[in-house]
Design a protein around this motif. Structure first.
Motif, PDB file in Angstrom:
ATOM      1  N   GLU A  96      51.672  52.985  49.853  1.00 25.59           N
ATOM      2  CA  GLU A  96      50.736  52.266  50.717  1.00 25.59           C
ATOM      3  C   GLU A  96      49.359  52.148  50.073  1.00 25.59           C
ATOM      4  O   GLU A  96      48.563  51.279  50.423  1.00 25.59           O
ATOM      5  CB  GLU A  96      50.626  52.980  52.072  1.00 25.59           C
ATOM      6  N   ARG A  97      49.084  53.053  49.124  1.00 25.04           N
ATOM      7  CA  ARG A  97      47.819  52.988  48.380  1.00 25.04           C
ATOM      8  C   ARG A  97      48.055  52.099  47.165  1.00 25.04           C
ATOM      9  O   ARG A  97      48.696  52.506  46.180  1.00 25.04           O
ATOM     10  CB  ARG A  97      47.364  54.382  47.972  1.00 25.04           C
ATOM     11  N   LYS A  98      47.557  50.884  47.200  1.00 28.24           N
ATOM     12  CA  LYS A  98      47.874  49.913  46.159  1.00 28.24           C
ATOM     13  C   LYS A  98      46.730  48.925  45.963  1.00 28.24           C
ATOM     14  O   LYS A  98      45.808  48.829  46.783  1.00 28.24           O
ATOM     15  CB  LYS A  98      49.151  49.148  46.521  1.00 28.24           C
ATOM     16  N   ILE A  99      46.823  48.202  44.859  1.00 29.35           N
ATOM     17  CA  ILE A  99      45.833  47.185  44.524  1.00 29.35           C
ATOM     18  C   ILE A  99      46.527  46.090  43.715  1.00 29.35           C
ATOM     19  O   ILE A  99      47.432  46.370  42.930  1.00 29.35           O
ATOM     20  CB  ILE A  99      44.660  47.803  43.717  1.00 29.35           C
ATOM     21  N   GLU A 100      46.133  44.866  43.949  1.00 34.80           N
ATOM     22  CA  GLU A 100      46.682  43.738  43.187  1.00 34.80           C
ATOM     23  C   GLU A 100      45.588  43.211  42.260  1.00 34.80           C
ATOM     24  O   GLU A 100      44.452  42.976  42.691  1.00 34.80           O
ATOM     25  CB  GLU A 100      47.156  42.626  44.127  1.00 34.80           C
ATOM     26  N   ILE A 101      45.938  43.041  40.979  1.00 28.90           N
ATOM     27  CA  ILE A 101      44.931  42.613  40.007  1.00 28.90           C
ATOM     28  C   ILE A 101      45.470  41.454  39.175  1.00 28.90           C
ATOM     29  O   ILE A 101      46.680  41.272  39.032  1.00 28.90           O
ATOM     30  CB  ILE A 101      44.511  43.768  39.066  1.00 28.90           C
ATOM     31  N   ASP A 102      44.552  40.672  38.640  1.00 28.93           N
ATOM     32  CA  ASP A 102      44.855  39.651  37.632  1.00 28.93           C
ATOM     33  C   ASP A 102      44.399  40.210  36.287  1.00 28.93           C
ATOM     34  O   ASP A 102      43.222  40.568  36.122  1.00 28.93           O
ATOM     35  CB  ASP A 102      44.125  38.339  37.935  1.00 28.93           C
ATOM     36  N   ALA A 103      45.321  40.302  35.343  1.00 26.52           N
ATOM     37  CA  ALA A 103      45.025  40.938  34.061  1.00 26.52           C
ATOM     38  C   ALA A 103      45.382  40.012  32.910  1.00 26.52           C
ATOM     39  O   ALA A 103      46.251  39.144  33.024  1.00 26.52           O
ATOM     40  CB  ALA A 103      45.796  42.253  33.932  1.00 26.52           C
ATOM     41  N   VAL A 104      44.704  40.220  31.798  1.00 22.10           N
ATOM     42  CA  VAL A 104      44.943  39.424  30.594  1.00 22.10           C
ATOM     43  C   VAL A 104      46.158  39.988  29.863  1.00 22.10           C
ATOM     44  O   VAL A 104      46.231  41.194  29.581  1.00 22.10           O
ATOM     45  CB  VAL A 104      43.708  39.460  29.671  1.00 22.10           C
ATOM     46  N   GLU A 105      47.107  39.141  29.562  1.00 24.00           N
ATOM     47  CA  GLU A 105      48.273  39.570  28.789  1.00 24.00           C
ATOM     48  C   GLU A 105      47.859  39.789  27.334  1.00 24.00           C
ATOM     49  O   GLU A 105      47.179  38.952  26.735  1.00 24.00           O
ATOM     50  CB  GLU A 105      49.376  38.515  28.855  1.00 24.00           C
ATOM     51  N   THR A 106      48.246  40.937  26.767  1.00 19.30           N
ATOM     52  CA  THR A 106      47.848  41.271  25.408  1.00 19.30           C
ATOM     53  C   THR A 106      48.999  41.949  24.675  1.00 19.30           C
ATOM     54  O   THR A 106      49.795  42.672  25.296  1.00 19.30           O
ATOM     55  CB  THR A 106      46.615  42.203  25.415  1.00 19.30           C
ATOM     56  N   ASN A 166      47.180  34.251  28.525  1.00 21.26           N
ATOM     57  CA  ASN A 166      47.735  34.141  29.874  1.00 21.26           C
ATOM     58  C   ASN A 166      47.101  35.180  30.786  1.00 21.26           C
ATOM     59  O   ASN A 166      46.874  36.322  30.382  1.00 21.26           O
ATOM     60  CB  ASN A 166      49.252  34.351  29.866  1.00 21.26           C
ATOM     61  N   ILE A 167      46.830  34.785  32.004  1.00 18.60           N
ATOM     62  CA  ILE A 167      46.365  35.705  33.038  1.00 18.60           C
ATOM     63  C   ILE A 167      47.531  35.894  34.009  1.00 18.60           C
ATOM     64  O   ILE A 167      48.031  34.928  34.595  1.00 18.60           O
ATOM     65  CB  ILE A 167      45.127  35.171  33.786  1.00 18.60           C
ATOM     66  N   VAL A 168      47.983  37.166  34.149  1.00 20.05           N
ATOM     67  CA  VAL A 168      49.145  37.454  34.995  1.00 20.05           C
ATOM     68  C   VAL A 168      48.708  38.302  36.182  1.00 20.05           C
ATOM     69  O   VAL A 168      47.667  38.964  36.155  1.00 20.05           O
ATOM     70  CB  VAL A 168      50.246  38.182  34.198  1.00 20.05           C
ATOM     71  N   ARG A 169      49.537  38.284  37.235  1.00 18.19           N
ATOM     72  CA  ARG A 169      49.231  39.039  38.446  1.00 18.19           C
ATOM     73  C   ARG A 169      50.227  40.193  38.588  1.00 18.19           C
ATOM     74  O   ARG A 169      51.438  40.014  38.442  1.00 18.19           O
ATOM     75  CB  ARG A 169      49.295  38.132  39.665  1.00 18.19           C
ATOM     76  N   VAL A 170      49.673  41.385  38.864  1.00 23.65           N
ATOM     77  CA  VAL A 170      50.514  42.576  38.996  1.00 23.65           C
ATOM     78  C   VAL A 170      49.975  43.443  40.117  1.00 23.65           C
ATOM     79  O   VAL A 170      48.761  43.510  40.346  1.00 23.65           O
ATOM     80  CB  VAL A 170      50.559  43.369  37.666  1.00 23.65           C
ATOM     81  N   GLN A 171      50.890  44.085  40.809  1.00 23.99           N
ATOM     82  CA  GLN A 171      50.508  45.009  41.875  1.00 23.99           C
ATOM     83  C   GLN A 171      50.707  46.443  41.383  1.00 23.99           C
ATOM     84  O   GLN A 171      51.754  46.773  40.827  1.00 23.99           O
ATOM     85  CB  GLN A 171      51.355  44.767  43.129  1.00 23.99           C
ATOM     86  N   TRP A 224      52.851  52.833  39.785  1.00 24.28           N
ATOM     87  CA  TRP A 224      53.940  51.861  39.799  1.00 24.28           C
ATOM     88  C   TRP A 224      53.363  50.479  39.522  1.00 24.28           C
ATOM     89  O   TRP A 224      52.456  50.028  40.211  1.00 24.28           O
ATOM     90  CB  TRP A 224      54.629  51.830  41.161  1.00 24.28           C
ATOM     91  N   ALA A 225      53.875  49.818  38.480  1.00 24.31           N
ATOM     92  CA  ALA A 225      53.543  48.414  38.243  1.00 24.31           C
ATOM     93  C   ALA A 225      54.692  47.597  38.811  1.00 24.31           C
ATOM     94  O   ALA A 225      55.859  47.783  38.421  1.00 24.31           O
ATOM     95  CB  ALA A 225      53.373  48.143  36.753  1.00 24.31           C
ATOM     96  N   VAL A 226      54.366  46.712  39.754  1.00 28.62           N
ATOM     97  CA  VAL A 226      55.401  46.005  40.512  1.00 28.62           C
ATOM     98  C   VAL A 226      55.334  44.516  40.221  1.00 28.62           C
ATOM     99  O   VAL A 226      54.259  43.901  40.256  1.00 28.62           O
ATOM    100  CB  VAL A 226      55.235  46.251  42.027  1.00 28.62           C
ATOM    101  N   GLY A 227      56.501  43.934  39.892  1.00 26.06           N
ATOM    102  CA  GLY A 227      56.594  42.497  39.654  1.00 26.06           C
ATOM    103  C   GLY A 227      57.791  41.923  40.373  1.00 26.06           C
ATOM    104  O   GLY A 227      58.547  42.648  41.033  1.00 26.06           O
TER     105      GLY A 227
END
Length: 283
Positions: free
Chosen positions: A123-133, A110-115, A53-56
């Motif tokens: 409950e098993r999740k990670i938040e990352i900063d990723a390069v928009e492409t 742009n660097i965006v943040r996604v969970q 799941w990509a959450v915004g």
């Protein structure tokens, strides 16, 4: 690949000319097709792909991710950024090195943040900063085939990349690079074959290594369609009538013969030697 396709169409028209109301037509159509497709056995290399799941702020969507420890940065597709409304946390000027190129491409991104969350356990999740492409990867990275899925299931493992109805199974929306790779994997590894391994991640088990694929399709199908009317029914009735005796009864002639017998039996002679036919038997 060797392909051979053959189609045969046969239309048979049955016409009944015995009726004065005009010719009635019934069409019996048959379609037979045979398709043979053979592909040579070939090797393909599975990479560590999972669905999460990509959450915004606006939305959440199941996305296909590639875990790639050979990339220094993580990337996310522009369409996902827009669909989920991912926030831009900063901008960076990046030197993008591509295989085969002699010099890097310098771009401001742009660097965006996604969970990212486990599909079955959020409950098993990670938040990352990723390069928009605009494109994560144009290469075809296949989903594990059904036999491999069955083998992983038999081992009691939950495969992270699975078929998803209505989605492009081979499209990648996200790449998790070395900046977050070791936060996404647990370090557990199981060997499936001598060259194929399963790696446990927060999102299920990911496979990596060469596999052999081959397929042979040999199908034959036949379709028969019959449009029937009353005239055809009469034809079939006449055809099957006392077929086992090898004769065909003329019902009209039989009825006439019976009527003549009735007349003969009911003739009456009067006193003048004349024969009279009862009114009820007059033809």
């Amino acid at each position: 690949m060797v392909a051979d396709m053959h189609k045969f169409v046969n239309n048979l028209k049955l016409v009944d000319n015995t009726s004065n109301s005009g010719n009635a037509e019934a069409v019996l159509s048959s379609l037979t097709s045979s398709v043979k497709v053979k592909t040579n056995t070939q090797n393909t290399v599975l990479l560590q792909t999972v669905k999460a799941w990509a959450v915004g702020p606006k939305e959440r969507k199941i996305s296909r991710c590639l875990l790639d420890g050979g990339s220094q940065r993580s990337f996310v597709h522009r369409d996902i950024v827009r669909a989920l409304g991912l926030p831009v946390v900063r901008q960076e000027t990046l030197n993008l090195h591509v295989f085969g190129s002699t010099s890097p491409v310098v771009e401001k991104r742009n660097i965006v943040r996604v969970q990212l969350e486990n599909v079955w356990n959020t409950e098993r999740k990670i938040e990352i900063d990723a390069v928009e492409t605009p494109e994560v990867c144009t290469a075809v990275i296949k989903v594990p085939t059904e036999p491999i899925q069955a083998e992983i299931k038999k081992r009691g493992l939950q495969l992270g990349d699975f078929p998803l109805e209505g989605a492009n199974e081979q499209e990648l929306q996200m790449l998790i690079g070395a900046d977050y790779y070791w936060q996404a994997v647990t370090g557990k590894v199981q060997r499936v074959t001598d060259s194929l391994v399963a790696v446990e991640t927060l999102f299920g088990w990911a496979l990596q290594g060469p596999v052999t694929t081959s397929s042979v399709i040999d199908t034959t199908c036949m379709h028969i369609s019959l449009t029937e009317d009353t005239q055809l029914s009469k034809q079939l009735f006449a055809f099957w009538e006392v077929e086992s005796l090898g004769i065909k009864i003329n019902h009209q002639k039989a009825q006439r013969t019976q009527k003549l017998c009735n007349i003969s039996n009911n003739l009456k002679e009067n006193s003048q030697g004349q024969y009279r036919l009862p009114q009820t038997l007059c033809m």
